[in-house]
Design a protein around this motif. Structure first.
Motif, PDB file in Angstrom:
ATOM      1  N   THR A 138       0.854  -1.183   0.000  1.00 20.79           N
ATOM      2  CA  THR A 138       0.000   0.000   0.000  1.00 20.79           C
ATOM      3  C   THR A 138       0.890   1.232   0.000  1.00 20.79           C
ATOM      4  OG1 THR A 138      -0.141   0.063   2.415  1.00 20.79           O
ATOM      5  CG2 THR A 138      -1.870  -1.171   1.263  1.00 20.79           C
ATOM      6  N   ASN A 139       0.362   2.334  -0.496  1.00 26.78           N
ATOM      7  CA  ASN A 139       1.161   3.565  -0.564  1.00 26.78           C
ATOM      8  C   ASN A 139       1.635   4.021   0.800  1.00 26.78           C
ATOM      9  OD1 ASN A 139       1.078   3.867  -3.354  1.00 26.78           O
ATOM     10  ND2 ASN A 139      -0.898   4.893  -3.273  1.00 26.78           N
ATOM     11  N   ASP A 140       0.800   3.853   1.843  1.00 23.53           N
ATOM     12  CA  ASP A 140       1.194   4.340   3.167  1.00 23.53           C
ATOM     13  C   ASP A 140       2.290   3.492   3.801  1.00 23.53           C
ATOM     14  OD1 ASP A 140      -0.767   2.326   3.391  1.00 23.53           O
ATOM     15  OD2 ASP A 140      -1.306   2.973   5.406  1.00 23.53           O
ATOM     16  N   VAL A 141       2.486   2.287   3.329  1.00 20.36           N
ATOM     17  CA  VAL A 141       3.546   1.416   3.852  1.00 20.36           C
ATOM     18  C   VAL A 141       4.758   1.393   2.922  1.00 20.36           C
ATOM     19  CG1 VAL A 141       4.129  -0.967   4.456  1.00 20.36           C
ATOM     20  CG2 VAL A 141       1.926  -0.026   5.124  1.00 20.36           C
ATOM     21  N   CYS A 142       4.516   1.483   1.628  1.00 20.41           N
ATOM     22  CA  CYS A 142       5.591   1.326   0.655  1.00 20.41           C
ATOM     23  C   CYS A 142       6.133   2.643   0.089  1.00 20.41           C
ATOM     24  CB  CYS A 142       5.120   0.433  -0.485  1.00 20.41           C
ATOM     25  SG  CYS A 142       4.649  -1.213   0.079  1.00 20.41           S
ATOM     26  N   GLY A 143       5.405   3.722   0.273  1.00 19.20           N
ATOM     27  CA  GLY A 143       5.873   5.010  -0.236  1.00 19.20           C
ATOM     28  C   GLY A 143       6.038   5.012  -1.745  1.00 19.20           C
ATOM     29  N   ASP A 144       6.946   5.849  -2.205  1.00 19.15           N
ATOM     30  CA  ASP A 144       7.167   6.030  -3.639  1.00 19.15           C
ATOM     31  C   ASP A 144       8.380   5.281  -4.186  1.00 19.15           C
ATOM     32  OD1 ASP A 144       4.966   7.779  -3.916  1.00 19.15           O
ATOM     33  OD2 ASP A 144       6.192   9.480  -3.266  1.00 19.15           O
ATOM     34  N   ASN A 145       9.212   4.725  -3.288  1.00 27.19           N
ATOM     35  CA  ASN A 145      10.419   4.038  -3.738  1.00 27.19           C
ATOM     36  C   ASN A 145      10.934   3.123  -2.625  1.00 27.19           C
ATOM     37  OD1 ASN A 145      12.076   5.708  -1.921  1.00 27.19           O
ATOM     38  ND2 ASN A 145      11.684   7.343  -3.396  1.00 27.19           N
ATOM     39  N   ARG A 146      11.967   2.355  -2.907  1.00 31.41           N
ATOM     40  CA  ARG A 146      12.525   1.393  -1.944  1.00 31.41           C
ATOM     41  C   ARG A 146      12.987   2.080  -0.657  1.00 31.41           C
ATOM     42  NH1 ARG A 146      15.037  -3.302  -0.559  1.00 31.41           N
ATOM     43  NH2 ARG A 146      17.166  -3.193   0.210  1.00 31.41           N
ATOM     44  N   GLU A 147      13.652   3.215  -0.785  1.00 33.83           N
ATOM     45  CA  GLU A 147      14.160   3.912   0.400  1.00 33.83           C
ATOM     46  C   GLU A 147      13.018   4.328   1.327  1.00 33.83           C
ATOM     47  OE1 GLU A 147      15.188   4.587  -2.818  1.00 33.83           O
ATOM     48  OE2 GLU A 147      17.005   3.397  -2.490  1.00 33.83           O
ATOM     49  N   GLN A 148      11.945   4.859   0.754  1.00 35.95           N
ATOM     50  CA  GLN A 148      10.785   5.223   1.571  1.00 35.95           C
ATOM     51  C   GLN A 148      10.159   3.988   2.203  1.00 35.95           C
ATOM     52  OE1 GLN A 148       7.949   7.541  -0.631  1.00 35.95           O
ATOM     53  NE2 GLN A 148       9.258   9.361  -0.656  1.00 35.95           N
ATOM     54  N   ALA A 149      10.060   2.904   1.447  1.00 32.16           N
ATOM     55  CA  ALA A 149       9.488   1.664   1.975  1.00 32.16           C
ATOM     56  C   ALA A 149      10.311   1.151   3.150  1.00 32.16           C
ATOM     57  CB  ALA A 149       9.394   0.610   0.881  1.00 32.16           C
ATOM     58  N   LEU A 150      11.631   1.160   3.028  1.00 30.52           N
ATOM     59  CA  LEU A 150      12.484   0.722   4.138  1.00 30.52           C
ATOM     60  C   LEU A 150      12.260   1.596   5.363  1.00 30.52           C
ATOM     61  CD1 LEU A 150      15.814  -0.108   2.296  1.00 30.52           C
ATOM     62  CD2 LEU A 150      14.388  -1.715   3.587  1.00 30.52           C
ATOM     63  N   PHE A 151      12.182   2.899   5.157  1.00 30.11           N
ATOM     64  CA  PHE A 151      11.952   3.822   6.280  1.00 30.11           C
ATOM     65  C   PHE A 151      10.598   3.569   6.918  1.00 30.11           C
ATOM     66  CE2 PHE A 151      10.101   7.654   8.032  1.00 30.11           C
ATOM     67  CZ  PHE A 151      11.062   8.014   8.963  1.00 30.11           C
ATOM     68  N   LEU A 152       9.545   3.490   6.106  1.00 34.48           N
ATOM     69  CA  LEU A 152       8.186   3.342   6.633  1.00 34.48           C
ATOM     70  C   LEU A 152       7.987   2.003   7.344  1.00 34.48           C
ATOM     71  CD1 LEU A 152       6.251   4.869   3.617  1.00 34.48           C
ATOM     72  CD2 LEU A 152       6.446   5.861   5.919  1.00 34.48           C
ATOM     73  N   ILE A 153       8.485   0.926   6.757  1.00 37.38           N
ATOM     74  CA  ILE A 153       8.321  -0.387   7.380  1.00 37.38           C
ATOM     75  C   ILE A 153       9.170  -0.498   8.643  1.00 37.38           C
ATOM     76  CG2 ILE A 153       8.575  -2.883   7.068  1.00 37.38           C
ATOM     77  CD1 ILE A 153       7.953  -2.384   4.054  1.00 37.38           C
ATOM     78  N   THR A 154      10.352   0.085   8.631  1.00 40.36           N
ATOM     79  CA  THR A 154      11.188   0.108   9.838  1.00 40.36           C
ATOM     80  C   THR A 154      10.497   0.898  10.937  1.00 40.36           C
ATOM     81  OG1 THR A 154      13.220  -0.129   8.559  1.00 40.36           O
ATOM     82  CG2 THR A 154      13.434   0.807  10.782  1.00 40.36           C
ATOM     83  N   ASP A 155       9.895   2.020  10.582  1.00 36.43           N
ATOM     84  CA  ASP A 155       9.169   2.831  11.562  1.00 36.43           C
ATOM     85  C   ASP A 155       7.992   2.046  12.156  1.00 36.43           C
ATOM     86  OD1 ASP A 155       8.787   5.392  12.932  1.00 36.43           O
ATOM     87  OD2 ASP A 155       6.947   5.528  11.731  1.00 36.43           O
ATOM     88  N   LEU A 156       7.250   1.335  11.325  1.00 39.26           N
ATOM     89  CA  LEU A 156       6.152   0.502  11.820  1.00 39.26           C
ATOM     90  C   LEU A 156       6.669  -0.596  12.750  1.00 39.26           C
ATOM     91  CD1 LEU A 156       3.961   0.061   8.633  1.00 39.26           C
ATOM     92  CD2 LEU A 156       3.283   1.181  10.764  1.00 39.26           C
ATOM     93  N   GLU A 157       7.793  -1.179  12.396  1.00 33.03           N
ATOM     94  CA  GLU A 157       8.408  -2.221  13.229  1.00 33.03           C
ATOM     95  C   GLU A 157       8.745  -1.653  14.616  1.00 33.03           C
ATOM     96  OE1 GLU A 157      10.031  -5.901  14.316  1.00 33.03           O
ATOM     97  OE2 GLU A 157       8.964  -5.486  12.467  1.00 33.03           O
ATOM     98  N   ILE A 158       9.331  -0.484  14.637  1.00 30.21           N
ATOM     99  CA  ILE A 158       9.688   0.167  15.919  1.00 30.21           C
ATOM    100  C   ILE A 158       8.445   0.480  16.730  1.00 30.21           C
ATOM    101  CG2 ILE A 158      10.666   2.271  16.928  1.00 30.21           C
ATOM    102  CD1 ILE A 158      12.669   2.219  14.491  1.00 30.21           C
ATOM    103  N   GLN A 159       7.426   1.048  16.084  1.00 31.95           N
ATOM    104  CA  GLN A 159       6.189   1.416  16.795  1.00 31.95           C
ATOM    105  C   GLN A 159       5.458   0.205  17.364  1.00 31.95           C
ATOM    106  OE1 GLN A 159       3.540   4.192  14.813  1.00 31.95           O
ATOM    107  NE2 GLN A 159       5.261   4.920  13.577  1.00 31.95           N
ATOM    108  N   THR A 160       5.495  -0.914  16.673  1.00 30.24           N
ATOM    109  CA  THR A 160       4.759  -2.095  17.140  1.00 30.24           C
ATOM    110  C   THR A 160       5.573  -2.968  18.074  1.00 30.24           C
ATOM    111  OG1 THR A 160       5.359  -3.323  15.153  1.00 30.24           O
ATOM    112  CG2 THR A 160       3.251  -2.143  15.125  1.00 30.24           C
ATOM    113  N   ALA A 161       6.855  -2.687  18.223  1.00 29.56           N
ATOM    114  CA  ALA A 161       7.714  -3.466  19.124  1.00 29.56           C
ATOM    115  C   ALA A 161       7.590  -3.006  20.566  1.00 29.56           C
ATOM    116  CB  ALA A 161       9.155  -3.382  18.671  1.00 29.56           C
ATOM    117  N   ILE A 162       6.974  -1.872  20.780  1.00 29.08           N
ATOM    118  CA  ILE A 162       6.864  -1.300  22.124  1.00 29.08           C
ATOM    119  C   ILE A 162       5.825  -2.039  22.938  1.00 29.08           C
ATOM    120  CG2 ILE A 162       6.289   0.777  23.414  1.00 29.08           C
ATOM    121  CD1 ILE A 162       7.380   2.382  21.043  1.00 29.08           C
TER     122      ILE A 162
END
Length: 84
Positions: free
Chosen positions: A60-84
């Motif tokens: 999805t656009n909100d998870v994958c962004g516009d390119n690989r770099e954005q996707a890595l950032f967004l998915i990493t951020d989700l990983e951090i937020q859900t690990a708490i």
């Protein structure tokens, strides 16, 4: 949204705690899956042993962004937020 070719961010950024062929204990966040080819394609996409998490992931656009770099950032951020 269709998965973007040569991305593979979803096979690198998140942790997977279940069995993966070649990674019996899963993989930590930020570690590239051993089943990700050099051109970032899943080598076990149709394998029945592919983890359920991988099978249910939808690009999805909100998870994958516009390119690989954005996707890595967004998915990493989700990983951090859900690990708490």
């Amino acid at each position: 949204m269709q998965c973007r070719m040569n991305c593979g961010a979803c096979c690198e950024a998140p942790s997977i705690t279940s069995y993966i062929p070649g990674m019996p204990d899963g993989k930590p966040a930020g570690v590239r899956c051993v089943n990700l080819s050099t051109d970032n394609l899943c080598l076990i996409f149709t394998d029945p042993e592919r983890p359920a998490l991988c099978d249910t992931f939808k690009a999805t656009n909100d998870v994958c962004g516009d390119n690989r770099e954005q996707a890595l950032f967004l998915i990493t951020d989700l990983e951090i937020q859900t690990a708490i």
